[in-house]
Design an enzyme around this catalytic site. Structure first.
Site, PDB file in Angstrom:
ATOM      1  N   CYS A   1      48.837 -14.204 -16.381  1.00 10.14           N
ATOM      2  CA  CYS A   1      48.828 -12.992 -15.544  1.00 10.14           C
ATOM      3  C   CYS A   1      48.054 -11.873 -16.219  1.00 10.14           C
ATOM      4  CB  CYS A   1      50.261 -12.555 -15.242  1.00 10.14           C
ATOM      5  SG  CYS A   1      51.269 -13.855 -14.493  1.00 10.14           S
TER       6      CYS A   1
ATOM      7  N   GLU B   1      44.106  -7.517 -12.378  1.00 15.86           N
ATOM      8  CA  GLU B   1      44.745  -6.459 -11.579  1.00 15.86           C
ATOM      9  C   GLU B   1      43.737  -5.932 -10.557  1.00 15.86           C
ATOM     10  OE1 GLU B   1      46.388  -3.462 -14.101  1.00 15.86           O
ATOM     11  OE2 GLU B   1      47.643  -4.871 -15.223  1.00 15.86           O
ATOM     12  N   PRO B   2      44.207  -5.153  -9.589  1.00 18.51           N
ATOM     13  CA  PRO B   2      43.286  -4.621  -8.571  1.00 18.51           C
ATOM     14  C   PRO B   2      42.093  -3.876  -9.154  1.00 18.51           C
ATOM     15  CG  PRO B   2      45.545  -4.294  -7.857  1.00 18.51           C
ATOM     16  CD  PRO B   2      45.616  -4.822  -9.264  1.00 18.51           C
TER      17      PRO B   2
ATOM     18  N   GLY C   1      39.202  -6.585 -13.408  1.00 17.58           N
ATOM     19  CA  GLY C   1      38.810  -7.988 -13.293  1.00 17.58           C
ATOM     20  C   GLY C   1      38.151  -8.423 -14.583  1.00 17.58           C
TER      21      GLY C   1
ATOM     22  N   ILE D   1      46.922 -14.487  -8.937  1.00 19.21           N
ATOM     23  CA  ILE D   1      47.489 -15.267 -10.035  1.00 19.21           C
ATOM     24  C   ILE D   1      47.751 -16.696  -9.568  1.00 19.21           C
ATOM     25  CG2 ILE D   1      49.379 -15.456 -11.685  1.00 19.21           C
ATOM     26  CD1 ILE D   1      47.455 -13.025 -12.052  1.00 19.21           C
ATOM     27  N   SER D   2      47.044 -17.651 -10.173  1.00 21.08           N
ATOM     28  CA  SER D   2      47.277 -19.060  -9.860  1.00 21.08           C
ATOM     29  C   SER D   2      48.663 -19.460 -10.349  1.00 21.08           C
ATOM     30  CB  SER D   2      46.215 -19.939 -10.530  1.00 21.08           C
ATOM     31  OG  SER D   2      44.940 -19.683  -9.994  1.00 21.08           O
TER      32      SER D   2
ATOM     33  N   PHE E   1      36.148 -17.375 -11.557  1.00 21.41           N
ATOM     34  CA  PHE E   1      37.335 -17.127 -12.386  1.00 21.41           C
ATOM     35  C   PHE E   1      37.182 -17.633 -13.822  1.00 21.41           C
ATOM     36  CE2 PHE E   1      38.009 -21.396 -11.837  1.00 21.41           C
ATOM     37  CZ  PHE E   1      39.114 -21.850 -11.144  1.00 21.41           C
ATOM     38  N   GLU E   2      38.139 -17.215 -14.656  1.00 18.33           N
ATOM     39  CA  GLU E   2      38.131 -17.456 -16.106  1.00 18.33           C
ATOM     40  C   GLU E   2      36.845 -16.940 -16.747  1.00 18.33           C
ATOM     41  OE1 GLU E   2      39.614 -21.068 -17.719  1.00 18.33           O
ATOM     42  OE2 GLU E   2      40.936 -21.446 -16.021  1.00 18.33           O
ATOM     43  N   GLY E   3      36.410 -15.777 -16.295  1.00 20.60           N
ATOM     44  CA  GLY E   3      35.179 -15.168 -16.771  1.00 20.60           C
ATOM     45  C   GLY E   3      34.042 -15.486 -15.827  1.00 20.60           C
TER      46      GLY E   3
END
Length: 634
Positions: free
Chosen positions: A195, A198-199, A202, A230-231, A441-443
Site C-alpha cells: 500500500c 495515493e491520489p 504516484g 491497491i492490488s 505499475f511498479e514504476g
C-alpha cells in the site's frame, strides 16, 4: 611520456565542469574544498566500484562479472524441485483455472483460489520453516513464467501478495516479525498487499500524505489516510503500508516528516476498503481503495527503521522486477505459439502465409524480443541467487523491455491472425488488455528510464569528481591520474580501442561482440560529453536522458544475448544454431539503434526538434487540447 604529462596539465579545466552535477534525483556529494598550493591533502579513497554491467557502461567501461558467463545457479536438487512444482502448476491452469470466466466475472472463484493455496503458489519464496516452498529467485522465475503464459490476472493476484505484498517482511523483517506473519501469508491463507500509491502520490512516492503519529508512551502509532489502486486491497488482511512519520533529528533537534513502513493488520480496526475498481484488464485481480482511520499500529510493527520507508519501498520494488520479465516471457511464448500455429496453416494466394517475408519478419522480431526478455529474467535472477547487490538498473531495464516487448508481440500476433486475432475467442484481446498495465505499475516505464539514465550518470559523475579531487594532491594519486590521462590521450590521437570481451564469447559471435564493445565505448564518451555540456542541468534534459536510457537498454540486451548464446553454443544445445542467429541479428540492429540515439542526443538539429516538442506541448496544454481548427475552419 611527454605527451601524457602535457595532457594531465590540461585536464583540470575540463574536470571542473563535472563537479557541478548534483540534483534532487542524484545522490548529493560534497564539493571538494579549495586547497592552497602549499597544502598537502591525503589521498582520497576511491568511490565504491559497482559490479553492474549497466552502471559501468556510463563510464565507457566493460564490467563482465555479472554478464559472463551466463549464470547457472541451480543445483541438481533445486532443478528437480522446480520440475516437481511446474507439472502440477501447468495442470492447474489446464484443468482448474478458467481465464475467460475470471475475466468475465472480474474475480477468481473460491474453488480456483483454494487450489492455488493448496499448490503453495502464494508462498513460493517463503522459507520452508515458515510454511513456504523456499524457492530461489531462479526457481521463482520459472514458476511465474508458467503463470504469465496462462492468466496474467491470476499472476497479479499472486504477485501482489508475494512479490510486493509481504516481500518487505522477507527483506526487512526482524526474526519476530517473520515468525509471526510469514506462516499466516502461507499456511494461514491470509492475503497480503503493498500500500503505497495515493491520489496525489504516484511516481513521486515521497509525497504521500498518509500519516502515522507516535503515541505519547511510544507503544503505538495512530495511522490516518488512504491509498488507491491497491492490488488485493479488498482481500488483504496483512498490509505493508507507507506513511509520513514526524522524526526528530537527535543532532539538530528539528522534526521532519519521513516515510516509514509499517505492517498493518485489518484486524487492528479502522481499516476499510472501497468496492473493486472496474479496469481495462487484469479484471479478476482485486483492486481497491483502502482507508485508514485512527488505526493503532504496535510500535514493533515498523519495518526497518523509522524514517527509512522510502528505502524499504524501493528495495521491495527493485527486488521483484525480474519476476515481471519472467512472467511476460511466458506471455510472449503463448502469443507466439498462437501466431505461428495460425501462420503455418493459413493459406493465402496459394501459399502458407509463413512463407511471405512480411510475416517472417514479424515472427522473427517477436522471437528475438522474447529471447532477450527471457535471457534478462534468468540472468538477473541468477545474479541475485549468486549474491549480487548491484542489479537495480538491470531489473529496471528488464521491466521496461519486457512490458513493451510483450505488448508488441501480442499486437503483432493479432496482426498475423487478422480478423481471427481480433475475435474474443482467440484470447489475444484479453491478453492485450491485461498487458497494458505492465508499462504503468511498479514504476512507470517513463520514470524507470529516467532512473536508469540519472543513476548511471551519477556513477559516471562520481568518477570524474574523484579525478578532480585527485588533482588537488597529484603526488598521492599519481597512479589514478596517469591511468586516466593515458586513456584520454590515446583517445585524442585515435589510438583508443573499444572494450574487448572477445575472450568471453563463442568464436562465431566475435563480430557481434565487437559491435557491443563499440557501443559501450561510444556510450561512455557521449555521457562524458553531456556532463561537460549540461553539468547539473542534465537532470532537466529528459528528451536527451530518454535517448541515453534507450541506448543503455540496447547495450545491456546485446551483452545478455551474447552471453546466453555463447553458453548454448559451448554446450552444443539443440537450439544453439537458432540462438546464434537471433544473437547476431539482435546485435546488428541494436548497435545501430545505440549509434542513432547517441547521435540524436548530441546533434544540434535534433536538439532543436526537442525544443519544438516542448513548445508544441505547451501550446496544446494551454489551449486545453488541439490548437488548430479542422481543415474546413469550422
Amino acid at each position: 611520456m611527454i605527451r601524457v604529462s602535457k595532457y594531465i596539465s590540461q585536464t583540470p579545466k575540463c574536470l571542473n565542469k563535472f563537479i557541478e552535477i548534483n540534483s534532487r534525483c542524484l545522490a548529493t556529494q560534497a564539493s571538494p574544498k579549495t586547497v592552497k598550493a602549499d597544502e598537502k591533502k591525503p589521498a582520497q579513497k576511491p568511490a565504491k566500484e559497482s559490479q553492474s554491467f549497466t552502471m559501468n557502461i556510463f563510464r565507457g567501461q566493460l564490467q563482465p562479472n555479472q554478464v559472463f558467463p551466463y549464470p547457472e545457479p541451480l543445483t541438481e536438487e533445486q532443478r528437480e524441485t522446480i520440475v516437481m512444482l511446474m507439472d502440477p502448476m501447468q495442470k492447474f491452469f489446464e484443468e482448474v483455472n478458467d481465464p475467460v470466466r475470471n475475466d468475465d466475472e472480474s474475480s477468481i472463484n473460491e474453488k480456483t483460489s483454494a487450489a492455488l493455496w493448496e499448490l503453495g503458489a502464494f508462498g513460493l519464496q517463503v522459507p520452508i520453516e515458515y510454511g513456504g516452498a523456499g524457492l530461489t529467485n531462479t526457481q521463482y522465475a520459472a514458476g511465474v513464467e508458467i503463470v504469465g503464459a496462462n492468466d496474467l490476472g491470476v499472476g497479479i493476484t499472486l504477485g501482489a501478495h508475494q512479490s510486493i505484498g509481504f516481500k518487505g517482511i522477507l527483506l526487512f523483517g526482524n526474526p519476530e516479525q517473520k515468525a509471526k506473519y510469514l506462516p499466516r501469508v502461507t499456511e494461514g491463507r491470509e492475503y497480503a498487499a503493498f500500500c503505497l500509491t495515493e491520489p496525489t502520490a504516484g511516481s513521486d512516492a515521497g509525497s504521500i500524505k498518509t500519516r502515522a503519529v507516535k503515541s505519547a508512551d511510544g507503544s503505538h502509532y495512530v495511522l490516518n489516510g488512504s491509498k488507491i489502486w491497491i492490488s488485493n486491497g479488498g482481500l488483504a488482511e496483512i498490509m505493508t503500508v507507507f506513511a509520513q512519520v514526524p522524526v526528530t533529528d537527535p543532532a539538530t533537534g528539528k522534526t521532519k516528516d519521513k516515510v516509514t513502513a509499517f505492517i498493518v493488520e485489518r484486524s487492528f480496526g479502522g481499516v476499510t476498503n472501497g468496492p473493486p475498481e472496474r479496469k481495462m484488464g487484469i479484471k479478476c485481480s482485486n483492486t481497491a481503495e483502502v482507508y485508514y482511520e485512527d488505526v493503532k499500529i504496535p510500535a514493533e510493527n515498523i519495518l526497518g527503521q523509522e524514517g527509512e520507508g522510502f528505502k524499504v519501498a524501493m528495495n521491495i520494488l527493485n527486488n521483484g522486477r525480474f519476476g515481471m520479465a519472467a512472467a511476460l516471457s511466458g506471455t510472449m511464448r503463448s502469443c507466439i505459439k498462437k501466431a505461428t500455429d495460425f501462420a503455418t496453416q493459413r493459406l493465402q494466394f496459394g501459399q502458407r502465409i509463413d512463407s511471405y517475408g512480411t510475416i517472417q519478419e514479424k515472427i522473427a522480431r517477436m522471437s528475438m524480443v522474447h529471447y532477450v526478455t527471457e535471457s534478462m529474467a534468468y540472468m538477473i535472477s541468477g545474479n541475485m541467487d549468486n549474491g549480487s547487490q548491484d542489479y537495480h538498473l538491470e531489473a529496471a531495464i528488464s521491466k521496461c523491455f519486457a512490458s513493451e516487448s510483450a505488448w508488441n508481440v501480442c499486437d503483432e500476433s493479432i496482426q498475423i491472425m487478422g480478423g481471427m486475432g481480433y475475435m474474443k475467442g482467440t484470447g489475444l484481446e484479453r491478453v492485450m488488455r491485461d498487458l497494458r498495465i505492465f508499462r504503468i505499475f511498479e514504476g512507470t516505464n517513463d520514470i524507470l528510464r529516467l532512473f536508469v539514465a540519472l543513476t548511471g550518470i551519477q556513477y559516471a559523475g562520481s568518477h570524474l569528481q574523484e579525478l578532480q579531487r585527485a588533482f588537488q594532491n597529484p603526488t598521492a594519486n599519481l597512479g589514478l591520474l596517469v591511468e586516466e590521462a593515458t586513456r584520454r590521450a590515446t583517445r585524442a590521437v585515435g589510438l583508443n580501442s573499444s572494450p574487448n570481451f572477445s575472450h568471453l564469447v563463442h568464436p562465431e559471435l566475435l563480430e557481434s561482440a565487437a559491435l557491443c564493445a563499440k557501443s559501450i565505448q561510444s556510450f561512455g564518451q557521449a555521457i562524458e560529453a553531456a556532463l561537460v555540456k549540461y553539468k547539473r542541468g542534465i537532470v532537466n534534459e529528459q528528451f536527451i536522458l530518454n535517448r541515453y536510457a534507450q541506448a543503455a537498454m540496447d547495450t545491456y540486451a546485446m551483452a545478455v544475448v551474447l552471453s546466453r548464446a555463447t553458453m548454448s553454443l559451448n554446450k552444443n544445445l539443440p537450439s544453439a544454431a537458432h540462438e546464434l542467429l537471433m544473437a547476431q541479428a539482435w546485435c546488428a540492429e541494436a548497435s545501430g539503434r545505440v549509434a542513432y540515439n547517441l547521435k540524436v542526443a548530441s546533434a544540434g538539429k535534433h536538439l532543436d526538434i526537442f525544443s519544438k516538442f516542448g513548445k508544441i506541448s505547451r501550446n496544446v496544454c494551454e489551449s486545453g487540447g488541439i490548437v488548430q481548427s479542422n481543415p474546413l475552419n469550422l
